[in-house]
Design a protein around this motif. Structure first.
Motif, short mmCIF file in Angstrom:
data_model
loop_
_atom_site.label_atom_id
_atom_site.label_comp_id
_atom_site.label_asym_id
_atom_site.label_seq_id
_atom_site.Cartn_x
_atom_site.Cartn_y
_atom_site.Cartn_z
N UNK A 133 45.84 49.96 37.16
CA UNK A 133 46.66 49.79 37.55
C UNK A 133 47.00 48.71 38.74
N UNK A 134 46.41 47.94 38.12
CA UNK A 134 46.40 46.70 38.67
C UNK A 134 45.85 45.98 39.52
N UNK A 135 45.27 46.72 40.10
CA UNK A 135 44.05 46.48 41.51
C UNK A 135 43.14 46.13 40.98
N UNK A 136 42.93 44.61 41.50
CA UNK A 136 42.67 43.66 41.09
C UNK A 136 41.33 43.21 41.95
N UNK A 137 40.14 42.74 41.99
CA UNK A 137 39.30 42.18 43.08
C UNK A 137 38.58 40.04 42.15
N UNK A 138 38.96 38.96 42.77
CA UNK A 138 39.09 37.89 42.46
C UNK A 138 37.61 37.56 42.76
N UNK A 198 35.16 56.92 53.63
CA UNK A 198 34.56 56.14 54.92
C UNK A 198 33.67 55.29 53.81
N UNK A 199 33.31 54.48 54.57
CA UNK A 199 32.74 53.15 53.62
C UNK A 199 31.03 53.61 53.09
N UNK A 200 30.39 54.75 53.49
CA UNK A 200 29.69 54.88 53.03
C UNK A 200 30.13 55.85 51.23
N UNK A 201 31.33 56.32 51.67
CA UNK A 201 31.88 57.49 50.48
C UNK A 201 32.15 55.60 49.52
N UNK A 202 32.77 54.97 50.24
CA UNK A 202 33.70 54.21 49.13
C UNK A 202 33.40 53.46 48.05
N UNK A 203 31.64 52.61 49.15
CA UNK A 203 31.01 51.79 48.54
C UNK A 203 29.75 53.31 47.66
N UNK A 204 30.24 54.13 47.26
CA UNK A 204 29.44 54.64 46.43
C UNK A 204 29.60 54.11 44.98
N UNK A 205 30.65 54.26 44.83
CA UNK A 205 32.12 53.18 44.05
C UNK A 205 31.73 52.01 43.04
N UNK A 206 31.36 51.09 42.38
CA UNK A 206 30.74 50.61 42.26
C UNK A 206 30.52 50.32 40.26
N UNK A 207 30.79 48.80 40.34
CA UNK A 207 30.96 48.29 38.77
C UNK A 207 29.91 47.28 38.72
N UNK A 208 28.83 47.77 37.98
CA UNK A 208 28.32 46.35 37.50
C UNK A 208 28.09 45.44 36.46
N UNK A 209 28.16 44.29 36.99
CA UNK A 209 28.50 43.19 36.02
C UNK A 209 26.23 42.13 35.80
N UNK A 211 34.45 49.47 48.67
CA UNK A 211 34.64 49.60 49.90
C UNK A 211 34.47 48.28 51.12
N UNK A 212 33.41 48.08 51.76
CA UNK A 212 33.70 47.07 52.67
C UNK A 212 32.38 46.70 53.42
N UNK A 213 31.63 45.31 53.73
CA UNK A 213 30.03 44.95 53.30
C UNK A 213 30.41 43.70 53.34
N UNK A 271 31.08 42.96 48.01
CA UNK A 271 32.80 43.92 48.28
C UNK A 271 33.89 43.70 48.16
N UNK A 272 34.33 44.30 47.63
CA UNK A 272 35.95 44.48 47.70
C UNK A 272 36.45 44.88 48.75
N UNK A 273 35.67 45.38 49.95
CA UNK A 273 36.83 45.70 51.41
C UNK A 273 37.59 46.30 51.26
N UNK A 274 37.86 47.21 50.30
CA UNK A 274 39.21 48.71 50.35
C UNK A 274 39.00 49.57 51.12
N UNK A 275 39.97 50.10 52.12
CA UNK A 275 40.19 51.07 52.47
C UNK A 275 40.31 52.66 51.32
N UNK A 276 40.37 52.26 50.54
CA UNK A 276 40.16 53.78 49.58
C UNK A 276 39.79 53.18 47.89
N UNK A 277 40.16 54.85 47.02
CA UNK A 277 39.16 54.77 45.75
C UNK A 277 40.15 53.36 44.95
N UNK A 278 38.89 52.87 44.13
CA UNK A 278 39.80 52.17 42.92
C UNK A 278 39.71 52.26 41.96
#
Length: 202
Positions: A89-94, A59-70, A111-113, A121-128
């Motif tokens: 695996x090569x999944x890239x956020x620019x 879900x959006x809330x679940x995916x957005x609880x996965x993150x990386x901080x810079x 997730x989306x936001x 937000x990476x706007x993905x529909x699955x975990x990275x």
């Protein structure tokens, strides 16, 4: 050559040698200081929440609880336009048209936001990020390596420690470099294995 001229020549030579020694003495500390500076990136990966707390239902809330901080460790703003954050695996956020202010942190959610100065937000529909083992790699707009962090069995870096309050997250701790405190019995295959997530990633 007269005695007076000889004395004058010796004085000029001595003065030149003294001036040269003074310049050398002044230059040496600067050079030594340059070599003594720690090789740390201006922008670094400061925390990773690779296993979202709660149920992994994509879900959006679940995916957005996965993150990386810079974190920008300097006092000046850094333009991150064109920088990338990538998993193994090569999944890239620019990053697009984003500037990270000095002494500030931005959290990149999976997730989306709606993007803000503090949350992207990476706007993905699955975990990275793989719960069991993965590496987050940060590169600049020229593709040059900036920073990375790994986790998993025998792979997490010495400057990271597990934060029980984050349920499967790691955060950088400068005071504990070299102190690896990952508890394999608590966060190993029995907890994040195939029976829970169905495959090697989630």
């Amino acid at each position: 050559m007269s005695t007076s001229a000889s004395v004058t020549a010796r004085r000029l030579t001595a003065a030149a040698l003294s001036a040269g020694a003074l310049v050398g003495a002044m230059a040496l500390p600067a050079s030594a200081s340059d070599h003594a500076r720690p090789n740390r990136p201006e922008v670094r990966i400061s925390a990773v929440q690779y296993d979202a707390p709660g149920r992994d239902d994509r879900s959006r809330s679940s995916l957005n609880r996965e993150w990386v901080e810079l974190t920008n460790t300097t006092r000046h703003t850094v333009n991150l336009d064109g920088w990338t954050l990538r998993n193994e695996d090569g999944r890239t956020y620019t990053f697009h048209h984003y500037r990270l202010e000095g002494r500030s942190t931005v959290r990149v959610h999976t997730g989306e936001g709606r993007d803000t100065r503090r949350d992207l937000f990476q706007d993905r529909n699955r975990e990275v990020w793989d719960n069991r083992s993965d590496t987050a790699t940060l590169r600049n707009d020229r593709g040059r390596f900036v920073d990375d962090e790994s986790w998993g069995r025998n792979r997490h870096h010495g400057g990271w420690r597990h934060d029980d309050n984050r349920h499967g997250g790691w955060r950088h701790d400068d005071n504990r470099h070299g102190d690896n405190r990952h508890d394999g019995n608590r966060h190993g295959d029995n907890r994040h294995g195939d029976n829970r997530h169905g495959d090697n990633r989630h």
